[in-house]
Design a protein around this motif. Structure first.
Motif, PDB file in Angstrom:
ATOM      1  N   ALA B  44      47.831   6.122  -0.984  1.00 43.28           N
ATOM      2  CA  ALA B  44      46.382   6.022  -1.149  1.00 43.28           C
ATOM      3  C   ALA B  44      45.700   6.832  -0.050  1.00 43.28           C
ATOM      4  N   PRO B  45      44.472   7.307  -0.288  1.00 45.02           N
ATOM      5  CA  PRO B  45      43.797   8.126   0.726  1.00 45.02           C
ATOM      6  C   PRO B  45      43.753   7.430   2.084  1.00 45.02           C
ATOM      7  N   GLU B  46      44.089   8.202   3.105  1.00 45.78           N
ATOM      8  CA  GLU B  46      44.250   7.671   4.459  1.00 45.78           C
ATOM      9  C   GLU B  46      43.593   8.672   5.418  1.00 45.78           C
ATOM     10  N   ILE B  47      42.816   8.143   6.363  1.00 42.06           N
ATOM     11  CA  ILE B  47      42.144   9.002   7.340  1.00 42.06           C
ATOM     12  C   ILE B  47      42.932   9.007   8.640  1.00 42.06           C
ATOM     13  N   GLY B  48      43.148  10.180   9.164  1.00 45.06           N
ATOM     14  CA  GLY B  48      43.877  10.307  10.426  1.00 45.06           C
ATOM     15  C   GLY B  48      43.447  11.569  11.138  1.00 45.06           C
ATOM     16  N   SER B  49      44.301  12.047  12.037  1.00 45.20           N
ATOM     17  CA  SER B  49      43.925  13.249  12.786  1.00 45.20           C
ATOM     18  C   SER B  49      45.088  14.226  12.854  1.00 45.20           C
ATOM     19  N   THR B  50      44.730  15.460  13.122  1.00 50.59           N
ATOM     20  CA  THR B  50      45.717  16.495  13.418  1.00 50.59           C
ATOM     21  C   THR B  50      45.364  17.077  14.777  1.00 50.59           C
ATOM     22  N   MET B  51      46.363  17.255  15.611  1.00 51.51           N
ATOM     23  CA  MET B  51      46.130  17.916  16.893  1.00 51.51           C
ATOM     24  C   MET B  51      46.082  19.416  16.657  1.00 51.51           C
ATOM     25  N   VAL B  52      44.945  20.016  16.968  1.00 50.45           N
ATOM     26  CA  VAL B  52      44.792  21.462  16.790  1.00 50.45           C
ATOM     27  C   VAL B  52      45.365  22.165  18.013  1.00 50.45           C
ATOM     28  N   ARG B  53      46.245  23.099  17.763  1.00 50.61           N
ATOM     29  CA  ARG B  53      46.832  23.861  18.865  1.00 50.61           C
ATOM     30  C   ARG B  53      46.280  25.276  18.905  1.00 50.61           C
ATOM     31  N   ALA B  54      46.346  25.858  20.083  1.00 49.23           N
ATOM     32  CA  ALA B  54      45.924  27.247  20.270  1.00 49.23           C
ATOM     33  C   ALA B  54      46.901  27.863  21.259  1.00 49.23           C
ATOM     34  N   ARG B  55      46.689  29.128  21.607  1.00 50.73           N
ATOM     35  CA  ARG B  55      47.580  29.792  22.562  1.00 50.73           C
ATOM     36  C   ARG B  55      46.800  30.285  23.773  1.00 50.73           C
ATOM     37  N   ALA B  56      47.370  30.084  24.958  1.00 50.77           N
ATOM     38  CA  ALA B  56      46.744  30.575  26.192  1.00 50.77           C
ATOM     39  C   ALA B  56      46.570  32.092  26.076  1.00 50.77           C
ATOM     40  N   GLY B  57      45.379  32.578  26.352  1.00 54.21           N
ATOM     41  CA  GLY B  57      45.127  34.006  26.242  1.00 54.21           C
ATOM     42  C   GLY B  57      45.225  34.502  24.812  1.00 54.21           C
ATOM     43  N   ALA B  58      45.052  33.604  23.859  1.00 50.63           N
ATOM     44  CA  ALA B  58      45.075  33.887  22.420  1.00 50.63           C
ATOM     45  C   ALA B  58      46.474  34.181  21.871  1.00 50.63           C
ATOM     46  N   THR B  59      47.388  34.671  22.736  1.00 47.28           N
ATOM     47  CA  THR B  59      48.690  35.076  22.212  1.00 47.28           C
ATOM     48  C   THR B  59      49.865  34.435  22.944  1.00 47.28           C
ATOM     49  N   GLY B  60      49.586  33.695  24.031  1.00 48.10           N
ATOM     50  CA  GLY B  60      50.674  33.198  24.876  1.00 48.10           C
ATOM     51  C   GLY B  60      51.220  31.837  24.464  1.00 48.10           C
ATOM     52  N   ALA B  61      51.504  31.014  25.464  1.00 50.34           N
ATOM     53  CA  ALA B  61      52.119  29.711  25.211  1.00 50.34           C
ATOM     54  C   ALA B  61      51.126  28.757  24.553  1.00 50.34           C
ATOM     55  N   PRO B  62      51.614  27.923  23.624  1.00 50.58           N
ATOM     56  CA  PRO B  62      50.694  27.014  22.927  1.00 50.58           C
ATOM     57  C   PRO B  62      50.195  25.887  23.826  1.00 50.58           C
ATOM     58  N   PHE B  63      48.966  25.432  23.547  1.00 54.31           N
ATOM     59  CA  PHE B  63      48.435  24.235  24.211  1.00 54.31           C
ATOM     60  C   PHE B  63      47.650  23.422  23.192  1.00 54.31           C
ATOM     61  N   ASN B  64      47.440  22.151  23.523  1.00 53.67           N
ATOM     62  CA  ASN B  64      46.707  21.254  22.634  1.00 53.67           C
ATOM     63  C   ASN B  64      45.222  21.366  22.920  1.00 53.67           C
ATOM     64  N   LEU B  65      44.475  21.801  21.921  1.00 50.98           N
ATOM     65  CA  LEU B  65      43.044  22.047  22.109  1.00 50.98           C
ATOM     66  C   LEU B  65      42.222  20.780  21.901  1.00 50.98           C
ATOM     67  N   GLY B  66      42.613  19.974  20.935  1.00 50.67           N
ATOM     68  CA  GLY B  66      41.858  18.771  20.595  1.00 50.67           C
ATOM     69  C   GLY B  66      42.185  18.415  19.150  1.00 50.67           C
TER      70      GLY B  66
END
Lengths: 362, 151
Positions: B44-66
């Protein structure tokens, strides 16, 4: 000793009822809707999403209404709500190079591929109050012009081709998550960027400004500032492939900083990075400056003892919910703590008085 | 791991489109032309979250943005096709609609659905994107050189 007391239920209930009434204000004035806040106070909504660390414009607008416009209180509401959500997973890293840019400027290159796109900016406005906004009226329609197709390349890419700027090669180590693990030091750059992305705008701005004024001076240029939307893609285990689950607006700032070089690196430019939910330009630039200042050790620079270089100091004080929680708790009842302090001061005064009497007698 | 990028490209594309559709828009397009089929919930429909990731300097190591809010659900049609939805926001009705379209796209109705729901939706979203891009383009700076100082 902890002594529990009861009382005040009715006072609290009445205070909350009055709060609700004050929040509504004069009932002759039409009530604000969530949609009005979302559409017309979008930059406040963006700040609440960024520092609340949850991208959901409707929820942020609701929080702003509930908090009577107190943005830190609104951020608090969002953080509390966030903890109730089950986590479905993590996205693939967003590709800001593929951003559909509303704004994209560079302070380092005038003629760059893709051009200088000002977007809906306050820059170049005269900062004079516009009394036309006090009256209702139609807004003029924004002009349009044929847009080129395709993504706009990052400025760092051009410098990179000449090897004049440090590279940021892709790695795929899973990043630490301060919402899951308590913040520990030393904090790597991924953790610092997560903390800065949700850090208080004012605190981050103040620290960034301090680096410009000479505390951990590292002379930053805004290599690029871009605002726009990017798709968010997530691997769906039950499907076995990734889909786009939505689209978010981000502000990205990359600074270009002077670097003399070190034993291992030739003289080149280095980079600071800021990325924030929503259109949040002041915060993104501040984040990039503070990120760069905190990289002093990795780049072999001197510890100047500047606040922005002190990673533990910055990260431990940048979160406005932690800060306000601890700060504001001191207004709550501390009757017993204070009683013991009172006893202590009285006792010290009695002792001081007694010794004076004794000295006088001798 | 199987190479899903080739075999699931059409499904990936329509699920991505449905996830980004404006609130209520898929249902409006669907209900104008189709009757809703019977189905049973797998989830059944369920509300939750996804952690959005990005990369340092746009291309480097990933980090958690929010994080971002996400609604998900899964259902089965009486004919057995399974539909999934993962969509941005807290939108249970939209998630149900997206999962129904996902399931129906695996049936003989696929062509008609594409014509009546997916294609118009894609065109609307493309038009909105193009309008925004055109407004951005109108704010592009055209530099011109003023008189240079030298004689």
């Amino acid at each position: 000793m902890y002594v529990a007391v009861k009382g005040g239920e009715r006072a609290i209930e009445n205070a909350h009822a009055w709060l609700a009434e004050e929040r509504r204000g004069n009932p002759d004035i039409v009530e604000l809707s969530i949609a009005q806040i979302r559409e017309q106070l979008a930059l406040a909504v963006n700040r609440v999403m960024a520092e609340g660390s949850l991208y959901d414009p409707d929820l942020a607008a609701l929080a702003i209404k509930q908090a009577r416009g107190d943005l830190i209180e609104a951020i608090f509401l969002i953080r509390a709500y966030r903890t109730t959500l089950p986590r479905f997973g993590a996205s693939r890293p967003v590709d800001t190079g593929a951003m559909a840019c509303d704004r994209r400027i560079s302070a380092t290159f005038k003629d760059l591929p893709g051009g200088q796109i000002l977007g809906p900016t306050f820059d170049y406005t005269h900062r004079l109050l516009d009394f036309k906004l006090a009256a209702e009226g139609a807004v003029p329609q924004a002009a349009t012009r044929d847009a080129g197709t395709g993504p706009v390349p990052h400025v760092a890419d051009f410098l990179n081709r000449e090897g004049l700027i440090e590279d940021a090669p892709p790695v795929d180590t899973p990043p630490p998550d301060l919402t899951r693990e308590p913040l520990e030091f030393p904090a790597d750059r991924a953790l610092r960027l997560q903390a800065l992305a949700r850090a208080d705008e004012g605190f981050t701005l103040g620290l960034a400004y301090s680096t410009q004024r000479g505390y951990a001076r590292n002379h930053a240029f805004v290599g690029e500032l871009r605002i726009g939307s990017v798709p968010v893609e997530m691997d769906i285990p039950e499907l076995g492939f990734a889909i786009e689950i939505g689209e978010i607006t981000l502000t990205e700032c990359e600074t270009v900083n002077q670097f003399k070089g070190s034993k291992t690196e030739p003289p080149q430019f280095t980079r600071g990075y800021g990325l924030v939910f929503g259109q949040t330009e002041r915060k993104a630039i501040s984040m990039a400056l503070v990120d760069r200042a905190m990289r002093w050790q990795e780049l072999g620079e001197d510890d100047q003892g500047a606040p922005a270089q002190d990673i533990e100091f910055v990260l431990a004080h940048a979160d406005n919910i932690q800060a306000t929680g601890f700060l504001e708790h001191i207004k709550l009842p501390h009757y017993v703590d204070f009683q013991s302090e009172l006893e202590l001061v009285r006792k010290l005064r009695r002792e001081a008085g007694a010794s004076q009497l004794q000295e006088a007698a001798e | 791991m199987k190479d899903t990028s080739s075999e699931d490209t059409p499904r990936k594309a329509w699920m991505s489109l449905l996830a980004k559709a404006p609130e209520g828009r898929v249902a409006a397009l669907f209900d104008a032309q189709h009757a809703r089929p019977a189905f049973t919930w797998l989830r059944a429909p369920e509300i939750g979250s996804t952690m959005v990731r990005a990369r340092a300097g746009a291309t480097g190591a990933p980090f958690n943005l929010g994080e971002m809010t996400v609604t998900r659900c899964a259902l089965t049609l009486e004919s057995g096709e399974v539909g999934h939805a993962y969509i941005q926001g807290r939108r249970k009705a939209d998630a149900e609609m997206a999962a129904l379209v996902d399931a129906l796209m695996q049936t003989a109705q696929a062509n008609r659905l594409r014509e009546t729901v997916l294609d118009p939706l894609e065109a609307e979203m493309e038009a909105a994107r193009a309008t925004r891009a055109a407004k951005a383009a109108a704010t592009k700076v055209d530099f011109f050189t003023m008189t240079r100082g030298e004689d």
